[in-house]
Scaffold this motif. Structure first.
Motif, PDB file in Angstrom:
ATOM      1  N   THR A 180     -56.574  28.886  33.024  1.00 16.37           N
ATOM      2  CA  THR A 180     -55.268  29.015  33.680  1.00 16.37           C
ATOM      3  C   THR A 180     -55.310  30.149  34.692  1.00 16.37           C
ATOM      4  OG1 THR A 180     -54.066  28.226  31.716  1.00 16.37           O
ATOM      5  CG2 THR A 180     -52.812  29.465  33.336  1.00 16.37           C
ATOM      6  N   TYR A 181     -55.837  31.292  34.247  1.00 20.09           N
ATOM      7  CA  TYR A 181     -55.934  32.470  35.119  1.00 20.09           C
ATOM      8  C   TYR A 181     -56.808  32.173  36.343  1.00 20.09           C
ATOM      9  CZ  TYR A 181     -57.386  37.110  36.711  1.00 20.09           C
ATOM     10  OH  TYR A 181     -57.666  38.203  37.486  1.00 20.09           O
ATOM     11  N   ASN A 182     -57.956  31.545  36.115  1.00 21.00           N
ATOM     12  CA  ASN A 182     -58.861  31.231  37.228  1.00 21.00           C
ATOM     13  C   ASN A 182     -58.225  30.255  38.207  1.00 21.00           C
ATOM     14  OD1 ASN A 182     -60.853  32.898  36.178  1.00 21.00           O
ATOM     15  ND2 ASN A 182     -61.823  31.242  35.002  1.00 21.00           N
ATOM     16  N   PHE A 183     -57.521  29.252  37.687  1.00 22.07           N
ATOM     17  CA  PHE A 183     -56.827  28.281  38.531  1.00 22.07           C
ATOM     18  C   PHE A 183     -55.784  28.976  39.408  1.00 22.07           C
ATOM     19  CE2 PHE A 183     -52.898  25.783  39.015  1.00 22.07           C
ATOM     20  CZ  PHE A 183     -53.351  24.664  39.693  1.00 22.07           C
ATOM     21  N   LEU A 184     -55.036  29.876  38.804  1.00 23.86           N
ATOM     22  CA  LEU A 184     -53.992  30.580  39.547  1.00 23.86           C
ATOM     23  C   LEU A 184     -54.588  31.483  40.625  1.00 23.86           C
ATOM     24  CD1 LEU A 184     -51.700  31.465  36.507  1.00 23.86           C
ATOM     25  CD2 LEU A 184     -51.192  29.802  38.319  1.00 23.86           C
ATOM     26  N   MET A 185     -55.671  32.173  40.300  1.00 27.63           N
ATOM     27  CA  MET A 185     -56.313  33.054  41.268  1.00 27.63           C
ATOM     28  C   MET A 185     -56.900  32.252  42.440  1.00 27.63           C
ATOM     29  SD  MET A 185     -55.981  36.258  40.360  1.00 27.63           S
ATOM     30  CE  MET A 185     -54.292  35.680  40.100  1.00 27.63           C
ATOM     31  N   GLU A 186     -57.539  31.150  42.107  1.00 23.94           N
ATOM     32  CA  GLU A 186     -58.181  30.320  43.138  1.00 23.94           C
ATOM     33  C   GLU A 186     -57.173  29.691  44.092  1.00 23.94           C
ATOM     34  OE1 GLU A 186     -60.356  27.537  40.811  1.00 23.94           O
ATOM     35  OE2 GLU A 186     -61.829  29.028  40.120  1.00 23.94           O
ATOM     36  N   ASN A 187     -55.917  29.564  43.628  1.00 21.32           N
ATOM     37  CA  ASN A 187     -54.901  28.916  44.449  1.00 21.32           C
ATOM     38  C   ASN A 187     -53.829  29.894  44.942  1.00 21.32           C
ATOM     39  OD1 ASN A 187     -55.496  25.844  44.383  1.00 21.32           O
ATOM     40  ND2 ASN A 187     -55.787  26.495  42.256  1.00 21.32           N
ATOM     41  N   ASN A 188     -54.197  31.180  44.935  1.00 21.19           N
ATOM     42  CA  ASN A 188     -53.358  32.223  45.540  1.00 21.19           C
ATOM     43  C   ASN A 188     -52.002  32.434  44.861  1.00 21.19           C
ATOM     44  OD1 ASN A 188     -55.311  32.763  47.637  1.00 21.19           O
ATOM     45  ND2 ASN A 188     -54.628  30.867  48.626  1.00 21.19           N
ATOM     46  N   PHE A 189     -51.986  32.307  43.534  1.00 16.67           N
ATOM     47  CA  PHE A 189     -50.813  32.689  42.757  1.00 16.67           C
ATOM     48  C   PHE A 189     -51.088  34.032  42.100  1.00 16.67           C
ATOM     49  CE2 PHE A 189     -50.702  28.030  42.802  1.00 16.67           C
ATOM     50  CZ  PHE A 189     -49.399  27.787  43.210  1.00 16.67           C
ATOM     51  N   ASN A 190     -50.046  34.771  41.782  1.00 16.47           N
ATOM     52  CA  ASN A 190     -50.213  36.014  41.036  1.00 16.47           C
ATOM     53  C   ASN A 190     -50.232  35.711  39.545  1.00 16.47           C
ATOM     54  OD1 ASN A 190     -50.066  37.700  43.383  1.00 16.47           O
ATOM     55  ND2 ASN A 190     -47.844  37.453  43.383  1.00 16.47           N
ATOM     56  N   ALA A 191     -51.107  36.394  38.810  1.00 18.44           N
ATOM     57  CA  ALA A 191     -51.192  36.221  37.365  1.00 18.44           C
ATOM     58  C   ALA A 191     -51.680  37.523  36.743  1.00 18.44           C
ATOM     59  CB  ALA A 191     -52.146  35.075  37.013  1.00 18.44           C
ATOM     60  N   PRO A 192     -51.302  37.797  35.488  1.00 18.77           N
ATOM     61  CA  PRO A 192     -51.792  39.008  34.820  1.00 18.77           C
ATOM     62  C   PRO A 192     -53.320  38.964  34.693  1.00 18.77           C
ATOM     63  CG  PRO A 192     -50.000  38.003  33.584  1.00 18.77           C
ATOM     64  CD  PRO A 192     -50.419  37.010  34.617  1.00 18.77           C
ATOM     65  N   LEU A 193     -53.981  40.075  34.978  1.00 20.66           N
ATOM     66  CA  LEU A 193     -55.431  40.159  34.824  1.00 20.66           C
ATOM     67  C   LEU A 193     -55.802  39.736  33.405  1.00 20.66           C
ATOM     68  CD1 LEU A 193     -58.218  41.022  35.901  1.00 20.66           C
ATOM     69  CD2 LEU A 193     -57.698  43.334  35.092  1.00 20.66           C
ATOM     70  N   THR A 194     -56.743  38.804  33.292  1.00 24.71           N
ATOM     71  CA  THR A 194     -57.101  38.221  32.004  1.00 24.71           C
ATOM     72  C   THR A 194     -58.602  38.316  31.776  1.00 24.71           C
ATOM     73  OG1 THR A 194     -55.238  36.663  32.157  1.00 24.71           O
ATOM     74  CG2 THR A 194     -56.999  36.110  30.610  1.00 24.71           C
ATOM     75  N   LEU A 195     -58.984  38.879  30.620  1.00 19.91           N
ATOM     76  CA  LEU A 195     -60.393  39.086  30.275  1.00 19.91           C
ATOM     77  C   LEU A 195     -60.688  38.498  28.906  1.00 19.91           C
ATOM     78  CD1 LEU A 195     -60.454  42.845  31.318  1.00 19.91           C
ATOM     79  CD2 LEU A 195     -61.367  40.957  32.679  1.00 19.91           C
ATOM     80  N   CYS A 196     -61.944  38.061  28.710  1.00 28.70           N
ATOM     81  CA  CYS A 196     -62.354  37.495  27.425  1.00 28.70           C
ATOM     82  C   CYS A 196     -63.314  38.411  26.659  1.00 28.70           C
ATOM     83  CB  CYS A 196     -63.026  36.137  27.628  1.00 28.70           C
ATOM     84  SG  CYS A 196     -61.863  34.779  27.590  1.00 28.70           S
ATOM     85  N   SER A 197     -63.709  39.500  27.271  1.00 30.40           N
ATOM     86  CA  SER A 197     -64.685  40.391  26.656  1.00 30.40           C
ATOM     87  C   SER A 197     -64.035  41.726  26.305  1.00 30.40           C
ATOM     88  CB  SER A 197     -65.861  40.624  27.609  1.00 30.40           C
ATOM     89  OG  SER A 197     -66.630  41.735  27.225  1.00 30.40           O
TER      90      SER A 197
END
Length: 351
Positions: free
Chosen positions: A123-140
């Motif tokens: 979801t985060y990657n999709f939003l970033m790739e399409n120029n939407f703002n999203a909370p920074l999201t990490l898996c590590s």
């Protein structure tokens, strides 16, 4: 694939649980033109009481789940299936063609977009790739700590399942000690609940650490037709939450937020209703938090405000034109969920 007007319409709702209100909405829209069928893996499902017929199915990840549904749909001449549960949606999406062969339409989005919605990292990657703002999201966990040291992110942080829903395993960490504890606790929550099934895709990175956005939360119902064409967006300002769902909200006219819904709808070409959460900061910056490719717990507030998506879906299935007025909310409608006790047959407890 459109349904001829003369054919009686039978609708099957899967994973109905306590979504009784949706059964009622569709029952009102359908009238005497067909029957409502409800399915769930547990007989202890209040929504069963509102359906014309109900059935207990194998669990979603059981190998017999899809064969069972195919047989049931064929036997009962089911026109369309509507899923009401996140982990059910991708399973049904992967088998849309199997159901089409027997004349049943599965009203869920394509597998790729469903996967994006269910996987919070995607979801985060999709939003970033399409120029939407999203909370920074990490898996590590290690990477998150490095980001903190580098000043790229700061406490408090939200820890939650990567493939999750509701409030299961969601915590707010105010420091490193809490971050370590909640990360481990969330992973345990995933392993002991139904979240473990989707999390098997990457069990080593099944927990995400997310930037916490301070702002007002809004819920959106973003509506496309059954061919993925954008129709409208209903925006609701959330006033209270309960167990991860909207408990109280009011419909508002926020053009900026509505346009975000429209942009995502046109980018995704999703089918039917898309449930979304957005935070708006005091500075007016909007962040997309989550997307759910289904009816969400906030839909009753849209319906209360005049958005009759169930009626629109039935009309689309019949090949009829839908006046967008029935998908346009009245603004300033305040609603709150009530708690009502439902009596179930005691026989359901017997083996």
């Amino acid at each position: 694939m459109m349904i001829e007007k003369r054919i009686k319409m039978n609708l099957l709702f899967t994973s109905v649980g306590r979504r009784t209100y949706l059964i009622k909405y569709f029952r009102k829209a359908l009238g005497k033109e067909g029957k409502i069928f409800a399915a769930n893996s547990s007989a202890l499902s209040p929504a069963f009481l509102e359906a014309d017929e109900s059935v207990v199915t194998p669990t979603i990840y059981d190998k017999e789940y899809i064969p069972f549904l195919l047989k049931y749909c064929k036997k009962n001449s089911i026109t369309a299936i509507i899923s009401l549960f996140d982990i059910d949606v991708p399973v049904l999406s992967n088998h849309k063609k199997d159901f089409e062969k027997i004349g049943t339409r599965v009203l869920v989005s394509n597998s790729e977009f469903v996967e994006i919605c269910n996987d919070k990292l995607k979801t985060y990657n999709f939003l970033m790739e399409n120029n939407f703002n999203a909370p920074l999201t990490l898996c590590s966990l290690e990477r998150a700590k490095n980001y903190i040291k580098e000043g790229k992110i700061k406490y408090p942080l939200i820890v939650k399942p990567r493939w999750g829903m509701g409030s299961i395993g969601v915590f707010k960490a105010d420091n490193e000690q809490e971050l370590d504890v909640f990360y481990a606790k969330t992973k345990k929550e995933v392993e002991k609940t139904y979240l473990k099934y989707e999390s098997q895709q990457d069990i080593s990175e099944c927990v995400i650490i997310q930037e916490m956005i301070d702002g007002q939360e809004y819920g959106l119902d973003v509506m496309n037709d059954l061919e993925g064409n954008y129709q409208n967006t209903c925006v609701k300002r959330k006033i209270a939450m309960r167990s991860g769902e909207t408990d109280c909200s009011v419909t508002v006219d926020d053009e900026e937020i509505r346009e975000i819904g429209e942009r995502i709808a046109k980018k995704s070409n999703h089918i039917g209703n898309l449930d979304m959460d957005i935070f708006k900061t005091k500075a007016g910056k909007c962040y997309v938090l989550e997307m759910n490719a289904r009816f969400g717990g906030g839909f009753p507030f849209s319906y209360l405000a005049g958005v009759d998506m169930p009626k629109a879906i039935i009309m689309w299935l019949k090949g009829e034109e839908v006046d967008r007025k029935i998908l346009t909310p009245n603004i300033g409608v305040l609603g709150q969920k009530d708690i009502e006790l439902v009596r179930l047959p005691v026989e359901l407890l017997k083996d």
